[in-house]
Scaffold this motif. Sequence first.
Motif, short mmCIF file in Angstrom:
data_model
loop_
_atom_site.label_atom_id
_atom_site.label_comp_id
_atom_site.label_asym_id
_atom_site.label_seq_id
_atom_site.Cartn_x
_atom_site.Cartn_y
_atom_site.Cartn_z
N ILE A 184 -9.22 5.21 -16.92
CA ILE A 184 -10.05 5.57 -18.13
C ILE A 184 -10.39 7.38 -17.57
CG2 ILE A 184 -12.65 6.52 -19.03
CD1 ILE A 184 -12.54 3.39 -18.92
N VAL A 185 -10.63 7.63 -15.78
CA VAL A 185 -10.46 9.08 -15.85
C VAL A 185 -9.38 9.13 -15.31
CG1 VAL A 185 -10.78 10.24 -13.69
CG2 VAL A 185 -12.29 8.63 -13.78
N LEU A 186 -8.26 9.08 -15.35
CA LEU A 186 -6.65 9.42 -15.46
C LEU A 186 -6.49 10.26 -16.90
CD1 LEU A 186 -4.43 7.25 -13.01
CD2 LEU A 186 -5.78 9.80 -12.60
N ALA A 187 -7.04 9.00 -18.14
CA ALA A 187 -6.49 9.42 -19.10
C ALA A 187 -7.92 11.17 -20.36
CB ALA A 187 -6.98 8.02 -20.38
N SER A 188 -8.73 10.35 -19.46
CA SER A 188 -9.58 11.96 -20.22
C SER A 188 -9.38 12.96 -19.41
CB SER A 188 -11.09 11.02 -19.37
OG SER A 188 -11.40 10.88 -17.91
N GLY A 189 -8.48 12.90 -18.10
CA GLY A 189 -8.13 14.27 -17.88
C GLY A 189 -6.60 14.62 -18.60
N VAL A 190 -5.94 14.12 -19.13
CA VAL A 190 -5.06 14.19 -19.78
C VAL A 190 -5.33 14.96 -21.24
CG1 VAL A 190 -3.13 13.50 -21.15
CG2 VAL A 190 -3.14 12.16 -18.55
N VAL A 191 -6.72 14.65 -21.42
CA VAL A 191 -7.02 14.57 -22.78
C VAL A 191 -7.79 16.92 -22.03
CG1 VAL A 191 -9.11 14.14 -24.40
CG2 VAL A 191 -7.57 12.68 -23.64
N ALA A 235 -18.28 12.69 -26.74
CA ALA A 235 -18.41 11.42 -26.29
C ALA A 235 -18.37 10.57 -25.05
CB ALA A 235 -16.78 11.42 -27.00
N VAL A 236 -18.16 12.27 -24.11
CA VAL A 236 -18.32 11.76 -22.60
C VAL A 236 -20.23 11.78 -22.41
CG1 VAL A 236 -15.69 12.45 -22.35
CG2 VAL A 236 -17.46 14.31 -22.11
N GLN A 254 -24.69 19.63 -21.80
CA GLN A 254 -23.72 18.58 -22.12
C GLN A 254 -23.95 19.46 -24.10
OE1 GLN A 254 -21.57 17.58 -20.85
NE2 GLN A 254 -19.89 16.84 -22.37
N PRO A 255 -24.77 19.72 -24.12
CA PRO A 255 -24.52 20.38 -25.93
C PRO A 255 -24.91 21.81 -25.94
CG PRO A 255 -27.20 19.31 -25.56
CD PRO A 255 -26.54 19.39 -24.08
N VAL A 256 -25.04 22.69 -24.51
CA VAL A 256 -24.40 24.13 -24.39
C VAL A 256 -22.51 24.02 -24.43
CG1 VAL A 256 -24.07 25.64 -22.59
CG2 VAL A 256 -26.25 24.60 -23.05
#
Length: 132
Positions: A49-56, A85-86, A116-118
Amino acid sequence: MALRGAARLVLGGALVFAGVSHLTFARRDFRAQVPETVVELAPLDEDGIVLASGVVEIALGTAIALAPAGIRPHVGKVAAAFFGAVFPGNIAQWLHHRDAFGLDTDERRFGRLFFQPVLIAWALWSTRSPSR
């Protein structure tokens, strides 16, 4: 307009940097943010999940920085949705008292939630059409 363009490039660069850090030196810290529920529901383990989110993040950062003006608002909406989403990962880090990124107290982890809202606003503002 120059300020918006600079803000867009800074955000794009920050996303690319964050994405690269997911894949390399900060993988362990990013694993502290993956909620158990996501691991249970996803076909990937915590590291995947960490790797996939990094690619995104690398893809989003590149798109924010380089997208033609006509599609930038769409890219901004996708980036804003990604930041939304994160957000549960940031909440999980706070709720489960997980140290990462120098956030070693509940107060620091809680304070981070307000950034996050920022990021969402930054993504939307920096990519909106010049006519606005």
